[in-house]
Design a protein around this motif. Sequence first.
Motif, PDB file in Angstrom:
ATOM      1  N   UNK A 226      12.175 -22.357  12.910  1.00 29.08           N
ATOM      2  CA  UNK A 226      12.734 -21.717  14.102  1.00 29.08           C
ATOM      3  C   UNK A 226      11.598 -21.262  15.010  1.00 29.08           C
ATOM      4  N   UNK A 227      11.747 -21.536  16.309  1.00 32.55           N
ATOM      5  CA  UNK A 227      10.791 -21.056  17.298  1.00 32.55           C
ATOM      6  C   UNK A 227      11.556 -20.528  18.501  1.00 32.55           C
ATOM      7  N   UNK A 228      10.855 -20.038  19.522  1.00 32.70           N
ATOM      8  CA  UNK A 228      11.501 -19.580  20.743  1.00 32.70           C
ATOM      9  C   UNK A 228      11.740 -18.086  20.807  1.00 32.70           C
ATOM     10  N   UNK A 229      12.459 -17.667  21.858  1.00 32.26           N
ATOM     11  CA  UNK A 229      12.602 -16.247  22.170  1.00 32.26           C
ATOM     12  C   UNK A 229      13.312 -15.450  21.077  1.00 32.26           C
ATOM     13  N   UNK A 230      14.272 -16.072  20.385  1.00 33.10           N
ATOM     14  CA  UNK A 230      14.964 -15.330  19.333  1.00 33.10           C
ATOM     15  C   UNK A 230      14.003 -14.954  18.209  1.00 33.10           C
ATOM     16  N   UNK A 231      12.992 -15.785  17.997  1.00 31.13           N
ATOM     17  CA  UNK A 231      11.999 -15.492  16.962  1.00 31.13           C
ATOM     18  C   UNK A 231      11.164 -14.267  17.257  1.00 31.13           C
ATOM     19  N   UNK A 232      11.159 -13.845  18.538  1.00 32.63           N
ATOM     20  CA  UNK A 232      10.388 -12.660  18.918  1.00 32.63           C
ATOM     21  C   UNK A 232      11.200 -11.380  18.835  1.00 32.63           C
TER      22      UNK A 232
ATOM     23  N   UNK B 156      14.237 -25.833  15.546  1.00 32.49           N
ATOM     24  CA  UNK B 156      15.222 -25.292  16.482  1.00 32.49           C
ATOM     25  C   UNK B 156      14.508 -24.330  17.430  1.00 32.49           C
ATOM     26  N   UNK B 157      14.476 -24.696  18.719  1.00 29.55           N
ATOM     27  CA  UNK B 157      13.885 -23.830  19.745  1.00 29.55           C
ATOM     28  C   UNK B 157      14.998 -22.971  20.330  1.00 29.55           C
ATOM     29  N   UNK B 158      14.929 -21.669  20.125  1.00 25.62           N
ATOM     30  CA  UNK B 158      16.051 -20.765  20.399  1.00 25.62           C
ATOM     31  C   UNK B 158      15.913 -20.016  21.718  1.00 25.62           C
ATOM     32  N   UNK B 159      17.031 -19.432  22.133  1.00 27.54           N
ATOM     33  CA  UNK B 159      17.060 -18.497  23.257  1.00 27.54           C
ATOM     34  C   UNK B 159      17.537 -17.153  22.715  1.00 27.54           C
ATOM     35  N   UNK B 160      17.014 -16.062  23.270  1.00 23.52           N
ATOM     36  CA  UNK B 160      17.432 -14.748  22.793  1.00 23.52           C
ATOM     37  C   UNK B 160      17.636 -13.762  23.907  1.00 23.52           C
ATOM     38  N   UNK B 161      17.954 -14.266  25.117  1.00 26.21           N
ATOM     39  CA  UNK B 161      17.970 -13.401  26.292  1.00 26.21           C
ATOM     40  C   UNK B 161      19.184 -12.477  26.320  1.00 26.21           C
TER      41      UNK B 161
ATOM     42  N   UNK C 245      24.644 -18.260  20.086  1.00 25.29           N
ATOM     43  CA  UNK C 245      24.521 -19.724  20.121  1.00 25.29           C
ATOM     44  C   UNK C 245      23.324 -20.190  19.295  1.00 25.29           C
ATOM     45  N   UNK C 246      22.208 -19.484  19.414  1.00 26.07           N
ATOM     46  CA  UNK C 246      21.002 -19.860  18.674  1.00 26.07           C
ATOM     47  C   UNK C 246      21.203 -19.699  17.169  1.00 26.07           C
ATOM     48  N   UNK C 247      21.804 -18.583  16.762  1.00 23.32           N
ATOM     49  CA  UNK C 247      22.054 -18.380  15.329  1.00 23.32           C
ATOM     50  C   UNK C 247      23.011 -19.433  14.781  1.00 23.32           C
ATOM     51  N   UNK C 248      24.015 -19.816  15.577  1.00 21.28           N
ATOM     52  CA  UNK C 248      24.933 -20.876  15.158  1.00 21.28           C
ATOM     53  C   UNK C 248      24.200 -22.205  15.000  1.00 21.28           C
ATOM     54  N   UNK C 249      23.298 -22.496  15.939  1.00 22.03           N
ATOM     55  CA  UNK C 249      22.547 -23.754  15.879  1.00 22.03           C
ATOM     56  C   UNK C 249      21.651 -23.799  14.644  1.00 22.03           C
ATOM     57  N   UNK C 250      21.034 -22.660  14.317  1.00 22.30           N
ATOM     58  CA  UNK C 250      20.197 -22.602  13.111  1.00 22.30           C
ATOM     59  C   UNK C 250      21.056 -22.826  11.875  1.00 22.30           C
TER      60      UNK C 250
END
Length: 440
Positions: A77-83, A48-53, A60-65
């Motif tokens: 999990x990867x992407x901005x939310x992971x940071x 799951x490549x997430x957004x965390x902006x 939305x990203x947490x729901x998708x995970x």
Amino acid sequence: MNRKIPTVGFVSLGCPKATVDSEQILTRLKSEGYAISGSYQGADLVVVNTCGFIDAAVEESLDAIGEALAENGRVIVTGCLGAKGDIVRRTHPKVLAVTGPHAAQEVMAAVHEYLPPSHDPFVDLVPPQGIRLTPQHYAYLKISEGCNHRCTFCIIPSLRGDLVSRPIGEVMKEAEALVDAGVRELLVISQDTSAYGVDIKYRTGFWNGRPVKTRLFDLCQALGELGVWVRLHYVYPYPSVDALIPLMAEGRILPYLDVPFQHASPRILKLMKRPASSENNLDRIRAWRAVCPEITIRSTFITGFPGETEAEFEELLQFLEEAELDRVGVFAYSPVAGAAANELPGALPEEVREERRRRLMEFQEDISTRRLEAKIGRTIEVLVDEVDEEGAVARSAGDAPEIDGLVYVTDGQELEVGEFASVTVTDCDVHDLYAELAEA
């Protein structure tokens, strides 16, 4: 071949820059012999490549995970939310691994750990353009990663780091591979497209044996030789951008600029730590249109920034009236965890932020409609996105996919997806054009 091919499901969220990250990971997976599943049930694990902006994107990203865990059970999990700290681990402790954005190597290491590859020369092959999530006829071309600005409402630098420009030879090689694969439109993206090459002092690279500077102007000149549409996104209004407008007037690249102005009040722009003042922006827009009258300018704005007064909001509306932008996106200010703007005084209630967003959109609708009405009766070139029994759905040079308007070609049933066509505009509404095929 009775052996089981390891299969990975993929969920991609967020902006076009995240889409490119997803494409790079998918390309790596495919090149190592992994199959890609279109369902949770058919996958051995899911990435799951997430957004965390903003908060809505985090949710939305947490729901998708959570959905991927419920449907499959094995999730990377990867992407901005992971940071953004340990929010993923705290919310979903059962995920296998978490990485930040632009981390194809780390994602592949996690995949190798939990689903070792099964190499075979007959399934490890990938096309030279890699695996893409966009339709065959257009593609995003990411030219850099990260950003050197420190806008107070944004946390992108903390997620993706400072500006890192890709070598121009590497960018052009990717662009050529995409065009050779049938791509008819290249959408140039980065966090700050106009800063391309600043970090490496516009170092000279090589393309097809000739020297080319790592600079946006030189890149656009080179891309203009490929014979496809070239569209620029996320361009800050630096003076250097002025040099691109003649290329648009000459038809080398599309007469289109996506410029995130964000506001017009000098005080608010200063609080945002945005470059350029509203006066300079208006002068620049007038100069651009003097050189290239056909240019389409789209922008985004934030309403309800901390401390924004009613007078400063009216100043923004006045800017829009004078600028006559073709396309506008508006976001009510959303406090983002870790953003410096959260510490500013004068936070506005959510209803005020939303009310100003609505008023700005209603104000801009009249402007956008006037700009579209001026095209009625004109013959324009469009790129076809869809065809069905009711005609074709296409886009003009002034329409980027998914964010701008469409051109409905009512007699375009015989057109093909990815085809350029000449059409005559017959009508419009607030966002879209209606047209018929132009006479030969």
